[in-house]
Design a protein around this motif. Structure first.
Motif, short mmCIF file in Angstrom:
data_model
loop_
_atom_site.label_atom_id
_atom_site.label_comp_id
_atom_site.label_asym_id
_atom_site.label_seq_id
_atom_site.Cartn_x
_atom_site.Cartn_y
_atom_site.Cartn_z
N GLU A 127 -2.02 38.96 65.64
CA GLU A 127 -2.32 38.57 67.19
C GLU A 127 -1.09 38.93 68.10
N LEU A 132 -0.45 38.93 72.58
CA LEU A 132 -0.79 38.75 73.95
C LEU A 132 -0.15 39.67 74.88
N ARG A 140 0.01 29.34 73.51
CA ARG A 140 -0.11 30.68 72.52
C ARG A 140 1.42 30.87 71.85
N VAL A 146 3.92 36.53 73.12
CA VAL A 146 3.21 36.89 74.51
C VAL A 146 4.18 37.78 75.27
#
Length: 155
Positions: free
Chosen positions: A5, A7, A31, A38
């Motif tokens: 993942e 972002l 996060r 991020v």
């Protein structure tokens, strides 16, 4: 099964009121704390300074500076601020420093080294009353302005 993942956000704080900025900041921190990289773009540099571990500055589509804010703040000639009640010319004879008056009772000292800055402080203390002596830590806004206003290098 999920892949890694990440972002990626473009101007996530644009148009948000202060409460929403706080909420969005907390989401991004959560996060990142969970191990999610991020990445976001923003012109709200005070938020970038508060939230980011590493910063990249882009000019004309090219990454022109990157690193931690402390790395970006590092200069070859450190700057210091001296405040106090000092007579004109107090800095005369201090080697390896350039002193400019920033306002009443405030001077900026550009020093070739920390030792030279200390010599400037010693001269100030000998001449009058020093109320503060601190390194100048440019804001991310000042760093951004310096980088984007510098002449572009030929490719």
């Amino acid at each position: 099964m999920h892949g890694p993942e990440i972002l990626v956000l473009d101007e996530p704080f644009s148009g948000l009121d202060p409460v929403a900025v706080g909420v969005m900041s907390e989401v991004l921190r959560d996060r990142a704390a969970a191990g999610v990289p991020v990445i976001f773009s923003s012109h709200q540099l005070e938020l970038v300074e508060r939230l980011c571990d590493r910063v990249g500055i882009v000019r004309s589509g090219r990454l022109v500076a990157q690193g931690t804010i402390d790395e970006l703040r590092a200069t070859d000639r450190p700057l210091w601020e001296i405040s106090g009640s000092l007579p004109a010319g107090w800095e005369a004879g201090v080697a390896a420093v350039t002193v400019t008056q920033e306002g009443p009772g405030a001077w900026r000292v550009e020093a070739a080294s920390a030792e030279a800055a200390q010599a400037g402080l010693a001269a100030a203390m000998k001449s009058g009353t020093v109320t503060s002596f601190a390194p100048v830590r440019p804001s991310l806004t000042e760093l951004f302005q310096d980088v984007v206003s510098a002449p572009e290098e030929a490719a």
